[in-house]
Design an enzyme around this catalytic site. Structure first.
Site, PDB file in Angstrom:
ATOM      1  N   ASP A  21      22.621  20.525   3.383  1.00  0.00           N
ATOM      2  CA  ASP A  21      23.100  20.553   1.870  1.00  0.00           C
ATOM      3  C   ASP A  21      22.212  20.020   0.856  1.00  0.00           C
ATOM      4  O   ASP A  21      21.306  19.267   1.371  1.00  0.00           O
ATOM      5  CB  ASP A  21      24.581  20.000   1.828  1.00  0.00           C
ATOM      6  CG  ASP A  21      24.580  18.461   2.467  1.00  0.00           C
ATOM      7  OD1 ASP A  21      23.707  17.525   2.288  1.00  0.00           O
ATOM      8  OD2 ASP A  21      25.934  18.273   3.074  1.00  0.00           O
ATOM      9  N   ASP A  55      29.284  18.052   8.136  1.00  0.00           N
ATOM     10  CA  ASP A  55      29.953  19.218   8.337  1.00  0.00           C
ATOM     11  C   ASP A  55      29.056  20.129   9.281  1.00  0.00           C
ATOM     12  O   ASP A  55      29.398  21.422   9.535  1.00  0.00           O
ATOM     13  CB  ASP A  55      30.494  19.995   7.281  1.00  0.00           C
ATOM     14  CG  ASP A  55      29.463  20.593   6.477  1.00  0.00           C
ATOM     15  OD1 ASP A  55      28.375  20.190   6.835  1.00  0.00           O
ATOM     16  OD2 ASP A  55      29.602  21.436   5.419  1.00  0.00           O
ATOM     17  N   ASP A 108      12.037  37.080  -3.705  1.00  0.00           N
ATOM     18  CA  ASP A 108      12.088  37.808  -2.485  1.00  0.00           C
ATOM     19  C   ASP A 108      12.071  39.073  -2.445  1.00  0.00           C
ATOM     20  O   ASP A 108      12.258  39.929  -3.418  1.00  0.00           O
ATOM     21  CB  ASP A 108      13.478  37.590  -1.893  1.00  0.00           C
ATOM     22  CG  ASP A 108      13.820  37.858  -0.520  1.00  0.00           C
ATOM     23  OD1 ASP A 108      13.465  37.360   0.275  1.00  0.00           O
ATOM     24  OD2 ASP A 108      14.810  39.042  -0.433  1.00  0.00           O
ATOM     25  N   ASP A 135      14.546  30.358  -5.044  1.00  0.00           N
ATOM     26  CA  ASP A 135      14.307  31.559  -4.670  1.00  0.00           C
ATOM     27  C   ASP A 135      14.932  32.462  -5.436  1.00  0.00           C
ATOM     28  O   ASP A 135      16.378  32.585  -5.796  1.00  0.00           O
ATOM     29  CB  ASP A 135      14.860  31.517  -3.384  1.00  0.00           C
ATOM     30  CG  ASP A 135      14.224  32.229  -2.180  1.00  0.00           C
ATOM     31  OD1 ASP A 135      13.600  33.428  -2.622  1.00  0.00           O
ATOM     32  OD2 ASP A 135      13.718  31.723  -1.062  1.00  0.00           O
ATOM     33  N   GLU A 154       7.005  37.543  -2.595  1.00  0.00           N
ATOM     34  CA  GLU A 154       7.027  37.902  -1.216  1.00  0.00           C
ATOM     35  C   GLU A 154       6.879  39.579  -1.433  1.00  0.00           C
ATOM     36  O   GLU A 154       7.584  40.298  -2.074  1.00  0.00           O
ATOM     37  CB  GLU A 154       8.283  37.628  -0.588  1.00  0.00           C
ATOM     38  CG  GLU A 154       8.170  37.983   0.877  1.00  0.00           C
ATOM     39  CD  GLU A 154       9.654  38.076   1.233  1.00  0.00           C
ATOM     40  OE1 GLU A 154       9.800  37.498   2.802  1.00  0.00           O
ATOM     41  OE2 GLU A 154      10.647  38.280   0.934  1.00  0.00           O
ATOM     42  N   HIS A 188      10.521  30.393   6.951  1.00  0.00           N
ATOM     43  CA  HIS A 188      11.992  30.591   7.244  1.00  0.00           C
ATOM     44  C   HIS A 188      12.097  32.025   8.320  1.00  0.00           C
ATOM     45  O   HIS A 188      13.167  32.157   8.947  1.00  0.00           O
ATOM     46  CB  HIS A 188      13.283  30.622   6.284  1.00  0.00           C
ATOM     47  CG  HIS A 188      12.969  31.717   5.402  1.00  0.00           C
ATOM     48  ND1 HIS A 188      12.016  31.970   4.360  1.00  0.00           N
ATOM     49  CD2 HIS A 188      13.671  32.845   5.169  1.00  0.00           C
ATOM     50  CE1 HIS A 188      12.092  32.825   3.738  1.00  0.00           C
ATOM     51  NE2 HIS A 188      13.318  33.550   3.977  1.00  0.00           N
ATOM     52  N   ASP A 189      11.590  32.768   7.990  1.00  0.00           N
ATOM     53  CA  ASP A 189      11.045  34.165   8.870  1.00  0.00           C
ATOM     54  C   ASP A 189      10.126  34.422   9.953  1.00  0.00           C
ATOM     55  O   ASP A 189      10.005  35.335  10.604  1.00  0.00           O
ATOM     56  CB  ASP A 189      10.853  35.283   7.729  1.00  0.00           C
ATOM     57  CG  ASP A 189      12.066  35.331   6.717  1.00  0.00           C
ATOM     58  OD1 ASP A 189      13.385  35.314   7.066  1.00  0.00           O
ATOM     59  OD2 ASP A 189      12.005  36.061   5.660  1.00  0.00           O
ATOM     60  N   ASP A 245      21.999  17.337   6.537  1.00  0.00           N
ATOM     61  CA  ASP A 245      23.512  17.232   6.282  1.00  0.00           C
ATOM     62  C   ASP A 245      23.751  15.950   5.841  1.00  0.00           C
ATOM     63  O   ASP A 245      23.802  15.086   6.556  1.00  0.00           O
ATOM     64  CB  ASP A 245      24.371  17.791   7.585  1.00  0.00           C
ATOM     65  CG  ASP A 245      25.765  17.616   7.479  1.00  0.00           C
ATOM     66  OD1 ASP A 245      26.314  17.768   6.377  1.00  0.00           O
ATOM     67  OD2 ASP A 245      26.382  17.473   8.671  1.00  0.00           O
ATOM     68  N   ASN A 279      27.041  15.350   4.533  1.00  0.00           N
ATOM     69  CA  ASN A 279      28.767  15.010   4.400  1.00  0.00           C
ATOM     70  C   ASN A 279      29.162  15.367   6.054  1.00  0.00           C
ATOM     71  O   ASN A 279      30.458  15.514   6.079  1.00  0.00           O
ATOM     72  CB  ASN A 279      29.212  15.943   3.615  1.00  0.00           C
ATOM     73  CG  ASN A 279      28.941  17.458   3.757  1.00  0.00           C
ATOM     74  OD1 ASN A 279      28.478  17.846   4.570  1.00  0.00           O
ATOM     75  ND2 ASN A 279      29.865  18.179   2.911  1.00  0.00           N
TER      76      ASN A 279
END
Length: 561
Positions: free
Chosen positions: A29, A25, A199, A98, A256, A329-330, A21, A23
């Site tokens: 990003d 929040d 994907d 992606d 994928e 990520h899965d 991150d 910034n």
């Protein structure tokens, strides 16, 4: 030997929300990725696979896209993306985007128009069907629990969503849809990106009869697989995509493809097929599945893992190409799943890296894997953010009566949020990921496991990954050598060779905390040997005919005949 830059590359997957991150929040990003490009350059990777950064309402963390040609506000602007692309290219790093085109968000303009009326020009961009006696058109179940059909009152019809209700499936039978997708792809490629990870690309073609799917004993819904996985026109569509778009650029493509076999995979990746460069298959990721799928979280058998990996190595070696991965990520963290994330954390993380990176194929490193990030065990289901995990908990515990503690243990073992906790940059608050409250909690072990502590430690997991990448770049045999499994039935050792010309790599990996003896098979002949890499600092110059392996030890030798 069919050489290509994407065969010789190492890919690093970034899940932007959890990377860095910039910034304050609490959400990673594009600015955070720009900040860390020097770190990735230091690691030695060639390509960044960027998980979706497109405009999205974030029902499924960016895999529900509302505008393919805009950037999610939380991640920055298109200006930021252009800056990232240029800076990455300046450092010799390529960017693979992606591509999510099986479905869009229900907030995409196409779907907003599509649901207005049955006569709308965008109606056939999606799959709309009438119900049967007040029920959905068929019994297909969604991957995220519940029916794959959602009733829409405005036109009194159902639309198909193989994933979330907010992810309506596109109608690839409609040529206009396909051309819209191709135009969008060309727009990104003309911008200068270097390829696409696609994907669930093998789900884009559906059997147009939409028959009921088979139901298992414990299933509430039918399986859409036989009628959508590797569907009737999928190769026709991908061949068209290649002809109209992919073939016109020097890029990297990976599809994928859940549920694909080696034979089916060759139809996607074969040199003469003109479709994709490689696919992600999930057979090894299914180890430990049971009656409740991955939520059974059973133990895995090493020989099953060896059999699956070998099947794919041999199945694609003539005219195809493998993608190599342990994490994404899965998937849960590999050191927690196939290694030992406590007593032998460092040794097993390095061993697993060795086992994978010495195989034939393009290796993928998932963010944090290179420092040995582990699974996390949050105290309650309320602390989880993943829609699949939350829906599965509700269905299995609240509807089917599965024991809550048993389900939480399965989530600790196999849930997708294991991969989505923020990257652990240092030992400061929130692991240096953000100065605000992170969107998902940081793994509490960040004070021990973080980038800062490993960068200058020559014995660290980070520097071991760096070494493996360097070895790959210097030794053609690691990229192009032929794979052969040895000690096939050994319960503790995974060992194989790679052969190119008169050279042979010997890879030996102990998958246990025991100390088994490695015995070199008689058929392996050599005149001289050279120790290439290992995860213990002890001298490995002795005999390789027979020796005892340390817990989770890995060794690689180069043999000359």
């Amino acid at each position: 030997m069919n050489k290509a830059w994407w065969k010789e590359s190492v890919v690093y997957q970034i899940y932007p929300r959890s990377f860095k991150d910039s910034n304050g929040d609490g959400i990673g990003d594009l600015g955070g990725i720009i900040e860390k490009l020097d770190y990735l350059k230091e690691l030695g990777i060639d390509v960044i696979w960027l998980s979706p950064v497109y405009k999205s309402p974030n029902d499924d963390n960016g895999y529900d896209i509302s505008d393919y040609q805009d950037i999610m506000t939380e991640f920055g602007t298109m200006e930021d993306f252009d800056k990232l692309l240029k800076k990455a290219h300046d450092k010799g790093i390529k960017i693979m985007m992606d591509l999510v085109v099986n479905h869009t968000s229900d907030e995409h303009q196409w779907f907003i128009e599509s649901r207005k009326s049955i006569d709308n020009e965008y109606r056939d961009y999606y799959l709309w069907k009438k119900g049967v006696d007040g029920q959905p058109p068929n019994n297909w179940g969604s991957c995220f629990s519940g029916s794959a059909w959602k009733y829409d009152e405005s036109t009194e019809m159902y639309f198909l969503h193989l994933f979330s209700q907010k992810q309506p499936d596109l109608n690839w039978e409609n040529k206009k849809v396909r051309n819209e997708v191709y135009d969008m792809m060309k727009w990104w490629l003309d911008k200068g990106i270097d390829g696409f990870r696609m994907d669930v690309i093998n789900l884009i073609s559906k059997d147009q009869q939409f028959p009921d799917g088979p139901k298992g004993e414990t299933s509430l819904y039918g399986d859409f697989g036989p009628y959508s996985v590797n569907g009737p026109r999928v190769h026709e569509f991908l061949n068209e995509m290649n002809r109209k778009v992919l073939s016109k650029y020097d890029i990297m493509t990976v599809g994928e493809t859940p549920g694909v076999t080696t034979e089916e995979a060759m139809k996607y990746v074969g040199n003469d097929r003109n479709e994709l460069n490689m696919v992600f298959q999930f057979e090894h990721m299914g180890l430990g599945d049971g009656p409740d799928g991955k939520w059974s979280n059973l133990s895995f058998d090493l020989n099953d893992l060896k059999r699956i990996m070998t099947k794919w190595q041999k199945g694609l070696e003539n005219g195809g190409w493998n993608s190599l991965y342990w994490n994404n990520h899965d998937q849960p963290r590999v050191v927690s799943r196939f290694g030992n994330d406590k007593k032998y954390w460092k040794q097993s993380a390095k061993m697993l890296a060795t086992c994978l990176h010495m195989m034939q194929g393009t290796p993928y490193i998932y963010q944090g894997e290179e420092i040995g990030m582990t699974n996390v065990a949050f105290e309650s289901i309320e602390e989880y953010r993943d829609i699949e995990t939350i829906n599965a908990y509700n269905e299995l515990v609240n509807i089917k009566g599965k024991d809550s503690a048993e389900m939480m243990a399965a989530i600790y073992g196999r849930g997708r949020d294991n991969a989505r906790t923020p990257v652990q940059w240092d030992d400061s608050e929130n692991a240096g990921f953000t100065t605000d409250t992170p969107w998902i909690k940081v793994n509490p072990n960040y004070r021990q496991i973080n980038v800062k502590s490993q960068l200058h430690d020559q014995d660290s997991i980070f520097n071991y990954y760096k070494k493996l990448i360097s070895i790959r770049k210097k030794n053609e045999i690691v990229v192009y050598g032929t794979y052969n499994l040895i000690l096939e039935d050994h319960q503790e050792i995974y060992s194989y060779t790679r052969t190119l010309g008169d050279k042979k790599l010997l890879v030996i990996c102990n998958f246990t905390e025991n100390t088994p003896v490695f015995n070199l098979p008689e058929e392996i002949k050599y005149n001289s040997k050279e120790f290439i890499v290992g995860n213990y600092t002890t001298e490995c110059a002795g005999s390789i005919e027979s020796f005892e392996l340390k817990p989770y030890e890995a060794r690689v030798y180069l043999l000359h005949s």
